[in-house]
Design an enzyme around this catalytic site. Structure first.
Site, PDB file in Angstrom:
ATOM      1  N   ASP A 275      39.346  49.003  44.027  1.00 38.72           N
ATOM      2  CA  ASP A 275      39.029  47.589  44.302  1.00 38.72           C
ATOM      3  C   ASP A 275      37.645  47.448  44.488  1.00 38.72           C
ATOM      4  O   ASP A 275      37.007  46.666  45.009  1.00 38.72           O
ATOM      5  CB  ASP A 275      39.757  47.208  45.520  1.00 38.72           C
ATOM      6  CG  ASP A 275      40.944  47.429  45.622  1.00 38.72           C
ATOM      7  OD1 ASP A 275      41.627  47.048  44.656  1.00 38.72           O
ATOM      8  OD2 ASP A 275      41.648  48.158  46.484  1.00 38.72           O
TER       9      ASP A 275
ATOM     10  N   HIS B  89      42.322  44.139  38.367  1.00 39.67           N
ATOM     11  CA  HIS B  89      41.139  43.712  37.876  1.00 39.67           C
ATOM     12  C   HIS B  89      41.019  42.235  38.097  1.00 39.67           C
ATOM     13  O   HIS B  89      41.688  41.441  37.394  1.00 39.67           O
ATOM     14  CB  HIS B  89      40.521  44.287  36.773  1.00 39.67           C
ATOM     15  CG  HIS B  89      40.498  45.794  36.857  1.00 39.67           C
ATOM     16  ND1 HIS B  89      40.263  46.503  35.470  1.00 39.67           N
ATOM     17  CD2 HIS B  89      40.438  46.531  37.805  1.00 39.67           C
ATOM     18  CE1 HIS B  89      40.165  47.790  35.951  1.00 39.67           C
ATOM     19  NE2 HIS B  89      40.434  47.819  37.110  1.00 39.67           N
TER      20      HIS B  89
END
Length: 428
Positions: free
Chosen positions: A13, A41
């Site tokens: 992340d 993403h």
């Protein structure tokens, strides 16, 4: 020609998709090399968000070809849904710009069901996404896996499914006592998906090899982060693949091709989804502030991310594990205008001070050594020339402790909000 690897330097992340999307503008190929649709993403272009799980971040650039390498575990249901969703948004996806390795290991309904029942029936939660990633890699390693190319052959698919189901059937029926799809039900679904997705099947190994030989720009886009690597990460709270730079060699290309840049993507602070040790985790209002301002909610799971100060011993460890050449620092804007700003420069552990983590360390038992940093204030007008002195000090602290330069700085969600201190595509 440049060979560039993008690696997450934390627990995932970190903003890899944003950096990959930006580099894709000059890339000929963008390659996913490990993981599966447990990745998430987020790309922001002209204020519009695009969420990707399997398809590489180069998909928004018409000239860029997207490759899913053989190291990826592929859920054909998820791939089909993602292609359909992106095409509905007007994003061009065809057999001309998406190439999926014939050798990808397939995630089946059995893998996802096994993932779910294991997590719900154990006292030690790993924090799995429930996407079937781990069980699929298990089948791959135990030679019971189904490859993407097997979906195109009825007899081969049925025989491989029988091998995969043999042990799982006993687990579902006798141990977990849950209902599961019959072999024929799973066969019908997978064969139909295979016919639909067959157009994307390719010898991606040769595609990458020929691109490099022709002097093309290739960007390898990692999923998750080094601290989730099955070998280097905070085991057992890890994913099931090699998320370090080693995953590129095993999941996409050959060791004969070197890399011009290995960029470690890291937030200006630290986050983690799921269970596992987190030395700098904040449980107070500061942690909640970072979580809220940073929008720290998982794209794949929807779970709130745990937040804490930047951990330099872990970042230095990640740099060593993946031989990082530089750091791309993201979400610097989240730390802007904070009353308090700290960074972890080391640990107190077993009566000693250490400044770089290592595989055998028990992160539950370390005491972070935190230093106060001068808070800084930035907005969208920040440039390399008008950067606040306090921010420069923050960046220098990171560089001095980790031992590699910061090559770019992201200060907002869009692709325009990045300062580059280095041209990744320039030789020498």
């Amino acid at each position: 020609m440049s060979n560039i690897v993008i690696v997450g330097a934390q627990w995932g992340d970190e903003g890899k998709g944003k950096i990959a999307d930006t580099l894709a503008e000059k890339a000929d190929l963008v390659v996913r090399y490990q993981g599966g649709n447990n990745a998430g993403h987020t790309l922001v272009v002209n204020g519009k968000k695009t969420f990707l799980h399997l398809i590489p971040s180069g998909v928004l650039h018409q000239h860029t070809k997207c490759v899913i390498g053989h190291g990826v575990v592929l859920d054909p249901v998820a791939l089909d849904e993602e292609i359909t969703r992106l095409q509905a948004k007007g994003i061009a996806i065809s057999a001309e710009n998406l190439f999926v390795s014939e050798s990808c290991t397939i995630i089946t309904s059995y893998h996802k069901l096994l993932d779910a029942v294991r997590e719900s029936n154990t006292s030690e939660k790993i924090g799995t996404t429930g996407k079937g990633i781990g069980p699929a890699y298990e089948d791959k390693v135990s030679r019971k896996g189904i490859k993407f190319k097997h979906l195109f052959d009825k007899d081969l698919l049925r025989s491989r499914l029988a091998i995969s189901l043999a042990e799982k059937e006993t687990l579902f029926r006798d141990l977990y006592k849950v209902e599961y799809p019959t072999l024929e039900q799973e066969f019908d679904k997978l064969f139909a998906l295979g016919q639909k997705l067959k157009q994307y099947a390719a010898d991606t190994f040769s595609i990458i090899d020929k691109a490099i030989a022709a002097g093309k720009n290739v960007v390898y886009e990692g999923a998750q982060g080094v601290l989730l690597d099955v070998d280097y990460g905070t085991y057992p709270f890890v994913t099931s693949s090699n998320t370090s730079v080693a995953g590129v060699y095993s999941g996409a290309t050959t060791a004969g091709h070197g890399f011009d840049h290995v960029i470690g993507i890291t937030k200006a602070y630290t986050t983690r989804v799921g269970e596992g040790p987190f030395p700098t985790e904040l449980f107070d209002d500061v942690g909640k502030f970072i979580q809220h301002k940073g929008g720290e909610i998982g794209v794949t799971t929807g779970r709130i991310r745990r937040c804490g100060w930047l951990d330099l011993p872990l970042l230095k460890y990640s740099a060593k594990c993946s031989n990082l050449t530089s750091i791309a620092l993201t979400k610097v804007d989240v730390l802007s205008d904070m009353d308090t700003l700290k960074v972890c420069i080391g640990y107190k552990y077993e009566g000693k001070e250490i400044y770089c983590a290592y595989p055998g360390i028990d992160l539950y038992k370390v005491e972070p050594i935190l230093v106060e940093m001068e808070p800084f204030s930035i907005d969208e007008t920040v440039t390399k020339d008008n950067m606040p002195a306090a921010l420069k000090t923050y960046l220098e602290t990171i560089e001095n402790h980790v031992g590699i330069p910061i090559s770019s700085l992201a200060y907002g969600p869009s692709r325009e909000q990045i300062l580059f201190f280095e041209d990744y595509f320039k030789k020498g």
